[in-house]
Design a protein around this motif. Sequence first.
Motif, PDB file in Angstrom:
ATOM      1  N   LYS A 124       0.838  -1.201   0.000  1.00  0.00           N
ATOM      2  CA  LYS A 124       0.000   0.000   0.000  1.00  0.00           C
ATOM      3  C   LYS A 124       0.879   1.259   0.000  1.00  0.00           C
ATOM      4  O   LYS A 124       0.555   2.254  -0.661  1.00  0.00           O
ATOM      5  CB  LYS A 124      -0.913  -0.030   1.226  1.00  0.00           C
ATOM      6  CG  LYS A 124      -2.124   0.838   1.139  1.00  0.00           C
ATOM      7  CD  LYS A 124      -3.050   0.549   2.331  1.00  0.00           C
ATOM      8  CE  LYS A 124      -4.217   1.491   2.362  1.00  0.00           C
ATOM      9  NZ  LYS A 124      -5.091   1.255   3.528  1.00  0.00           N
ATOM     10  N   ALA A 125       1.989   1.195   0.717  1.00  0.00           N
ATOM     11  CA  ALA A 125       2.919   2.330   0.749  1.00  0.00           C
ATOM     12  C   ALA A 125       3.504   2.583  -0.632  1.00  0.00           C
ATOM     13  O   ALA A 125       3.594   3.727  -1.083  1.00  0.00           O
ATOM     14  CB  ALA A 125       4.041   2.060   1.751  1.00  0.00           C
ATOM     15  N   ARG A 126       3.882   1.512  -1.328  1.00  0.00           N
ATOM     16  CA  ARG A 126       4.455   1.657  -2.670  1.00  0.00           C
ATOM     17  C   ARG A 126       3.450   2.316  -3.616  1.00  0.00           C
ATOM     18  O   ARG A 126       3.807   3.186  -4.407  1.00  0.00           O
ATOM     19  CB  ARG A 126       4.886   0.302  -3.205  1.00  0.00           C
ATOM     20  CG  ARG A 126       5.638   0.410  -4.504  1.00  0.00           C
ATOM     21  CD  ARG A 126       6.204  -0.911  -4.945  1.00  0.00           C
ATOM     22  NE  ARG A 126       7.011  -0.685  -6.132  1.00  0.00           N
ATOM     23  CZ  ARG A 126       7.813  -1.572  -6.634  1.00  0.00           C
ATOM     24  NH1 ARG A 126       7.966  -2.748  -6.070  1.00  0.00           N
ATOM     25  NH2 ARG A 126       8.494  -1.309  -7.718  1.00  0.00           N
ATOM     26  N   ALA A 127       2.194   1.919  -3.523  1.00  0.00           N
ATOM     27  CA  ALA A 127       1.149   2.523  -4.363  1.00  0.00           C
ATOM     28  C   ALA A 127       0.977   4.006  -4.032  1.00  0.00           C
ATOM     29  O   ALA A 127       0.838   4.844  -4.937  1.00  0.00           O
ATOM     30  CB  ALA A 127      -0.165   1.774  -4.181  1.00  0.00           C
ATOM     31  N   ALA A 128       1.008   4.350  -2.750  1.00  0.00           N
ATOM     32  CA  ALA A 128       0.869   5.753  -2.341  1.00  0.00           C
ATOM     33  C   ALA A 128       2.055   6.583  -2.829  1.00  0.00           C
ATOM     34  O   ALA A 128       1.880   7.707  -3.303  1.00  0.00           O
ATOM     35  CB  ALA A 128       0.741   5.841  -0.824  1.00  0.00           C
ATOM     36  N   LEU A 129       3.251   6.027  -2.733  1.00  0.00           N
ATOM     37  CA  LEU A 129       4.448   6.741  -3.179  1.00  0.00           C
ATOM     38  C   LEU A 129       4.441   6.965  -4.686  1.00  0.00           C
ATOM     39  O   LEU A 129       4.945   7.979  -5.173  1.00  0.00           O
ATOM     40  CB  LEU A 129       5.705   5.975  -2.761  1.00  0.00           C
ATOM     41  CG  LEU A 129       5.965   5.941  -1.251  1.00  0.00           C
ATOM     42  CD1 LEU A 129       7.000   4.878  -0.917  1.00  0.00           C
ATOM     43  CD2 LEU A 129       6.385   7.299  -0.740  1.00  0.00           C
ATOM     44  N   VAL A 173      13.397   4.165  -1.518  1.00  0.00           N
ATOM     45  CA  VAL A 173      12.670   5.281  -2.113  1.00  0.00           C
ATOM     46  C   VAL A 173      13.672   6.358  -2.504  1.00  0.00           C
ATOM     47  O   VAL A 173      14.431   6.829  -1.657  1.00  0.00           O
ATOM     48  CB  VAL A 173      11.647   5.861  -1.108  1.00  0.00           C
ATOM     49  CG1 VAL A 173      10.877   7.013  -1.726  1.00  0.00           C
ATOM     50  CG2 VAL A 173      10.711   4.777  -0.591  1.00  0.00           C
ATOM     51  N   THR A 174      13.689   6.740  -3.776  1.00  0.00           N
ATOM     52  CA  THR A 174      14.534   7.837  -4.232  1.00  0.00           C
ATOM     53  C   THR A 174      13.675   9.093  -4.250  1.00  0.00           C
ATOM     54  O   THR A 174      12.736   9.201  -5.040  1.00  0.00           O
ATOM     55  CB  THR A 174      15.109   7.558  -5.634  1.00  0.00           C
ATOM     56  OG1 THR A 174      15.813   6.321  -5.599  1.00  0.00           O
ATOM     57  CG2 THR A 174      16.053   8.664  -6.067  1.00  0.00           C
ATOM     58  N   ALA A 175      13.995   9.993  -3.319  1.00  0.00           N
ATOM     59  CA  ALA A 175      13.221  11.229  -3.150  1.00  0.00           C
ATOM     60  C   ALA A 175      14.072  12.222  -2.358  1.00  0.00           C
ATOM     61  O   ALA A 175      14.992  11.813  -1.650  1.00  0.00           O
ATOM     62  CB  ALA A 175      11.923  10.935  -2.406  1.00  0.00           C
ATOM     63  N   PRO A 176      13.753  13.516  -2.462  1.00  0.00           N
ATOM     64  CA  PRO A 176      14.536  14.506  -1.716  1.00  0.00           C
ATOM     65  C   PRO A 176      14.435  14.278  -0.202  1.00  0.00           C
ATOM     66  O   PRO A 176      13.335  14.145   0.330  1.00  0.00           O
ATOM     67  CB  PRO A 176      13.878  15.838  -2.101  1.00  0.00           C
ATOM     68  CG  PRO A 176      13.146  15.571  -3.371  1.00  0.00           C
ATOM     69  CD  PRO A 176      12.727  14.132  -3.305  1.00  0.00           C
ATOM     70  N   PRO A 177      15.569  14.232   0.494  1.00  0.00           N
ATOM     71  CA  PRO A 177      15.550  14.019   1.942  1.00  0.00           C
ATOM     72  C   PRO A 177      14.724  15.046   2.703  1.00  0.00           C
ATOM     73  O   PRO A 177      14.133  14.730   3.733  1.00  0.00           O
ATOM     74  CB  PRO A 177      17.032  14.118   2.333  1.00  0.00           C
ATOM     75  CG  PRO A 177      17.774  13.766   1.092  1.00  0.00           C
ATOM     76  CD  PRO A 177      16.928  14.279  -0.041  1.00  0.00           C
ATOM     77  N   ALA A 199      10.974  14.006   3.664  1.00  0.00           N
ATOM     78  CA  ALA A 199      10.686  12.791   4.436  1.00  0.00           C
ATOM     79  C   ALA A 199       9.399  12.934   5.237  1.00  0.00           C
ATOM     80  O   ALA A 199       8.604  11.999   5.324  1.00  0.00           O
ATOM     81  CB  ALA A 199      11.852  12.464   5.359  1.00  0.00           C
ATOM     82  N   TRP A 200       9.191  14.085   5.830  1.00  0.00           N
ATOM     83  CA  TRP A 200       7.990  14.298   6.636  1.00  0.00           C
ATOM     84  C   TRP A 200       6.719  14.155   5.796  1.00  0.00           C
ATOM     85  O   TRP A 200       5.704  13.669   6.297  1.00  0.00           O
ATOM     86  CB  TRP A 200       8.038  15.669   7.319  1.00  0.00           C
ATOM     87  CG  TRP A 200       7.944  16.833   6.364  1.00  0.00           C
ATOM     88  CD1 TRP A 200       8.971  17.467   5.727  1.00  0.00           C
ATOM     89  CD2 TRP A 200       6.747  17.476   5.942  1.00  0.00           C
ATOM     90  NE1 TRP A 200       8.489  18.470   4.921  1.00  0.00           N
ATOM     91  CE2 TRP A 200       7.126  18.498   5.040  1.00  0.00           C
ATOM     92  CE3 TRP A 200       5.401  17.306   6.226  1.00  0.00           C
ATOM     93  CZ2 TRP A 200       6.201  19.342   4.429  1.00  0.00           C
ATOM     94  CZ3 TRP A 200       4.476  18.143   5.620  1.00  0.00           C
ATOM     95  CH2 TRP A 200       4.882  19.149   4.726  1.00  0.00           C
ATOM     96  N   GLU A 201       6.795  14.531   4.526  1.00  0.00           N
ATOM     97  CA  GLU A 201       5.622  14.414   3.651  1.00  0.00           C
ATOM     98  C   GLU A 201       5.294  12.948   3.365  1.00  0.00           C
ATOM     99  O   GLU A 201       4.128  12.595   3.225  1.00  0.00           O
ATOM    100  CB  GLU A 201       5.853  15.169   2.341  1.00  0.00           C
ATOM    101  CG  GLU A 201       5.919  16.678   2.541  1.00  0.00           C
ATOM    102  CD  GLU A 201       6.185  17.401   1.244  1.00  0.00           C
ATOM    103  OE1 GLU A 201       5.274  17.433   0.389  1.00  0.00           O
ATOM    104  OE2 GLU A 201       7.307  17.919   1.086  1.00  0.00           O
ATOM    105  N   ILE A 202       6.329  12.121   3.265  1.00  0.00           N
ATOM    106  CA  ILE A 202       6.110  10.689   3.068  1.00  0.00           C
ATOM    107  C   ILE A 202       5.393  10.120   4.274  1.00  0.00           C
ATOM    108  O   ILE A 202       4.383   9.422   4.145  1.00  0.00           O
ATOM    109  CB  ILE A 202       7.449   9.961   2.818  1.00  0.00           C
ATOM    110  CG1 ILE A 202       8.008  10.342   1.453  1.00  0.00           C
ATOM    111  CG2 ILE A 202       7.276   8.449   2.941  1.00  0.00           C
ATOM    112  CD1 ILE A 202       9.395   9.807   1.168  1.00  0.00           C
ATOM    113  N   SER A 203       5.901  10.442   5.451  1.00  0.00           N
ATOM    114  CA  SER A 203       5.294   9.945   6.689  1.00  0.00           C
ATOM    115  C   SER A 203       3.834  10.384   6.810  1.00  0.00           C
ATOM    116  O   SER A 203       2.950   9.581   7.129  1.00  0.00           O
ATOM    117  CB  SER A 203       6.110  10.439   7.887  1.00  0.00           C
ATOM    118  OG  SER A 203       5.567   9.957   9.078  1.00  0.00           O
ATOM    119  N   ARG A 204       3.579  11.656   6.540  1.00  0.00           N
ATOM    120  CA  ARG A 204       2.213  12.181   6.647  1.00  0.00           C
ATOM    121  C   ARG A 204       1.281  11.527   5.630  1.00  0.00           C
ATOM    122  O   ARG A 204       0.174  11.098   5.966  1.00  0.00           O
ATOM    123  CB  ARG A 204       2.210  13.700   6.438  1.00  0.00           C
ATOM    124  CG  ARG A 204       0.791  14.304   6.575  1.00  0.00           C
ATOM    125  CD  ARG A 204       0.756  15.772   6.287  1.00  0.00           C
ATOM    126  NE  ARG A 204       1.078  15.958   4.875  1.00  0.00           N
ATOM    127  CZ  ARG A 204       1.241  17.129   4.299  1.00  0.00           C
ATOM    128  NH1 ARG A 204       1.150  18.232   5.005  1.00  0.00           N
ATOM    129  NH2 ARG A 204       1.510  17.217   3.016  1.00  0.00           N
TER     130      ARG A 204
END
Length: 141
Positions: free
Chosen positions: A68-73, A91-95, A98-103
């Motif tokens: 489910k996380a992979r689909a959301a990302l 996950v390749t994304a700007p460090p 990170a807070w946006e991923i968690s939220r």
Amino acid sequence: MAARRGRSAASGKDGRTVVLSSHLLSETELVCDNVAVLSRGKLIVQGSIQELLRQHDGFRLSTTDDAKARAALADMNWVQHVEHQDGGLMVTAPPSRAWEISRALAQRDVYVNELMPVHRSLEEFFMEITGTDPNTGREKS
């Protein structure tokens, strides 16, 4: 190699440009500020090592529901790449995001067990952009 590292650093401080051709990417990363990556005689990428590697920084992510996380990302246009690796997600994304991923995951009832920054080395970056298998040193088919 340590002697070459010292000579190269000293020459560069004098305002001189030093051209180093090497397959020892860990040493290249320590000695050089800028890099040009060639593969099969063609220029693949060129620029500051720090900037090139920062573009490919990311996270090791483990959640209560990795599928489910992979689909959301995948819905986040600023997430560059997601892959299953070692029982979690890379996950390749700007460090800084990170807070946006968690939220975003929490809003989908997916909770983070681990969110650890991962900084790729020049060698890992080279393998990725040239499509080289790190285990064999050959081009992935």
